[in-house]
Design a protein around this motif. Sequence first.
Motif, short mmCIF file in Angstrom:
data_model
loop_
_atom_site.label_atom_id
_atom_site.label_comp_id
_atom_site.label_asym_id
_atom_site.label_seq_id
_atom_site.Cartn_x
_atom_site.Cartn_y
_atom_site.Cartn_z
N PHE A 69 21.12 -33.88 -30.55
CA PHE A 69 21.02 -33.74 -29.09
C PHE A 69 22.40 -33.69 -28.42
N VAL A 70 23.26 -34.67 -28.70
CA VAL A 70 24.56 -34.72 -28.03
C VAL A 70 25.39 -33.48 -28.36
N ALA A 71 25.36 -33.04 -29.62
CA ALA A 71 26.12 -31.86 -30.03
C ALA A 71 25.61 -30.61 -29.30
N LYS A 72 24.28 -30.52 -29.13
CA LYS A 72 23.71 -29.37 -28.42
C LYS A 72 24.12 -29.38 -26.95
N VAL A 73 24.14 -30.55 -26.33
CA VAL A 73 24.56 -30.65 -24.94
C VAL A 73 26.04 -30.25 -24.82
N LEU A 74 26.84 -30.71 -25.75
CA LEU A 74 28.26 -30.38 -25.73
C LEU A 74 28.45 -28.86 -25.84
N ALA A 75 27.64 -28.21 -26.68
CA ALA A 75 27.72 -26.75 -26.80
C ALA A 75 27.33 -26.07 -25.49
N GLU A 76 26.29 -26.57 -24.82
CA GLU A 76 25.85 -26.00 -23.55
C GLU A 76 26.92 -26.19 -22.47
#
Length: 131
Positions: A59-66
């Motif tokens: 989740f956190v990695a996906k948010v960082l990518a967004e």
Amino acid sequence: PALAQQTSAASASYKTVSSETFSKAPGGATLLDVREPAEWAQTGMPANAKGVPISSADFVAKVLAENGGDKSKPVAVICRSGTRSAKAAEQLAAAGFTNVTNVGDGMIGRDGVGKGWLAASLPVTPYKAAQ
């Protein structure tokens, strides 16, 4: 040395606002719908929101990518009624995101926060699953 300020999880913080307040002054935040795809299909997603389920292992990695890899860029999270978005906001703040907003009344509303994105007649976009 500059990173030392962000290591304490105790200092992790975020703000909670209603859907109506957020929609009037989003502050350039990337809005993330942290519900599940089946829920997006039921109600649609807030207009311009990106779907990142909090159930995702990364989740956190996906948010960082967004957010273009920038933890200082504003990010806002919304769910059905504010419970999962509060958890998401806590996780992001603890991970070092410094400008996190929880849209705390979610899609359907929460007592003491607001009536919700849908009841406020804020714009939604139908969700279409990727083929």
